[in-house]
Design a protein around this motif. Structure first.
Motif, short mmCIF file in Angstrom:
data_model
loop_
_atom_site.label_atom_id
_atom_site.label_comp_id
_atom_site.label_asym_id
_atom_site.label_seq_id
_atom_site.Cartn_x
_atom_site.Cartn_y
_atom_site.Cartn_z
N VAL A 46 5.19 -7.94 -6.71
CA VAL A 46 4.27 -7.38 -5.72
C VAL A 46 4.37 -8.24 -4.46
O VAL A 46 4.31 -9.47 -4.54
N GLU A 47 4.53 -7.60 -3.32
CA GLU A 47 4.63 -8.34 -2.06
C GLU A 47 3.38 -9.17 -1.82
O GLU A 47 2.27 -8.76 -2.18
N GLU A 48 3.55 -10.31 -1.21
CA GLU A 48 2.45 -11.26 -1.05
C GLU A 48 1.29 -10.67 -0.24
O GLU A 48 0.12 -10.88 -0.59
N SER A 49 1.59 -9.93 0.82
CA SER A 49 0.51 -9.35 1.62
C SER A 49 -0.24 -8.27 0.83
O SER A 49 -1.46 -8.12 0.96
N VAL A 50 0.48 -7.55 -0.02
CA VAL A 50 -0.16 -6.53 -0.86
C VAL A 50 -1.03 -7.20 -1.91
O VAL A 50 -2.15 -6.73 -2.20
N LEU A 51 -0.56 -8.29 -2.49
CA LEU A 51 -1.38 -9.05 -3.44
C LEU A 51 -2.69 -9.47 -2.80
O LEU A 51 -3.77 -9.37 -3.42
#
Length: 370
Positions: A46-51
């Motif tokens: 999962v992309e860091e910004s989405v996390l």
């Protein structure tokens, strides 16, 4: 907090080839979690910004395989509507640019009537079992209303547009001053900005749009939106009858048998009570009174004394925050469907109706005297 002991499988199936990233899946899953889980774990990247978005949205501890954000694609200046085929989303679609995209959720089972209707449109259909997992009585969709955005979330990279719309209208929100509509974080994370095309209309306004644009589809849309005993279909059928006669549109609406709908106290349901006031104001209280145990004399007086024409018009305040690049097109659609903004008398009548329905709601919910 919710806790499930058993394992179950969520399914999302598309009616065409659609690219979906694991980060989109995480955002879709977040809508089904709401704020009901302390711990959420994804066993995929999962992309860091989405996390960060998922953690903030769910207020839970979220674990996943973090990965750097992928380069964002250039979004086109277009629109996608989460489309159910009911009056509200139907009218929103007619107010949107002709090039707008539709995405619909097919929940199966009890909701099959919706799919039977919206599949006649050029909509991308996402079939899913999420309204029956883990059980029909305890579906994950109860955790947060944002599950309605799952179709848009999972198809975001397919459509690749800037603006998203729900079919939200002036319902109970009419009871207070309008505020700008924020974009859901799970949509904002994908680059969407919310554009609520029908947000300034009441159910009278949406009925008017559909009757002027698609009178041949009115009956099928009514049948798709609720079961035969649901008060919504009685209310919207009654409004359609009154509005159709007023604007001179011929439509063969089903006859209403109010014995099939449980009666409610006047004021208990905001949308139904507001619609009843309009029908009373048009001299057609008989078309909707069967929904209620009784209609108070004050409601009849309001119907006699006020025009209640504001319910046929646009509450422009509700479009505060609407994307400026889309306003000219929206205004041209309002003109096409003969929708005018509130005037001074409309605001005065709205104030009277707000005050009365607030008191009627309190009376309907008052504890019985002993």
């Amino acid at each position: 907090m919710v806790q499930y002991e058993e394992q179950f499988t969520l399914e999302w199936e598309f009616d065409r080839l659609v690219p979906v990233s694991s980060s989109q899946v995480a955002l879709a899953a977040a809508t089904l979690c709401g704020t009901q889980f302390k711990n959420i774990e994804f066993d995929f990247e999962v992309e860091e910004s989405v996390l960060a978005t998922v953690r903030k949205f769910t207020r839970g501890e979220v674990d996943a395989v973090p990965t750097p954000d992928a380069p964002r694609p250039l979004l086109h200046d277009g629109n996608v509507l989460s489309f159910s085929g009911g009056f509200d989303s139907f009218s929103a679609w007619r107010l949107m640019p002709e090039s707008s995209h539709l995405v619909s959720l097919d929940f199966g089972g009890w909701f099959e009537r919706e799919a039977d209707f919206f599949q006649d449109f050029d909509t991308l259909v996402v079939s899913t079992n999420m309204r029956s997992m883990p059980t029909l009585r305890t579906p994950l969709t109860r955790n947060h209303w944002s599950f309605m955005a799952v179709g848009a979330i999972l198809t975001a990279r397919h459509f690749n547009v800037k603006h998203h719309s729900f079919g939200s209208i002036l319902g109970e929100s009419l009871s207070s001053s309008a505020r700008p509509v924020p974009t859901l974080p799970v949509l904002e994370a994908l680059g969407f900005k919310e554009a609520g095309y029908a947000r300034g209309l009441t159910e009278v306004g949406t009925a008017s749009v559909i009757l002027r644009s698609d009178p041949s589809r009115v009956v099928d849309s009514l049948r798709s939106l609720s079961g035969p005993r649901d008060r919504k279909i009685f209310r919207k059928t009654a409004l359609s009858e009154v509005v159709a006669k007023k604007i001179g549109v011929a439509v063969d609406l089903p006859k209403l048998d109010y014995s099939r709908s449980p009666q409610i106290k006047f004021g208990d349901d905001y949308a139904s009570s507001l619609s009843a006031l309009y029908c009373l104001g048009q001299g057609r209280g008989d078309s909707i009174e069967g929904l209620f145990e009784s209609v108070p004399e004050e409601a009849r007086k309001i119907g006699d004394e006020l025009s209640l024409d504001f319910m046929e018009k646009i509450n422009w305040d509700a479009y505060s925050g609407f994307p400026s690049s889309l306003q000219e097109g929206l205004w041209s659609k309002f003109a096409k469907f003969r929708l005018e903004p509130y005037g001074e008398r409309d605001w005065a009548e709205l104030s009277i109706v707000r005050d009365y329905l607030s008191r009627a709601y309190s009376a309907a919910h008052a504890a019985p005297s002993v």
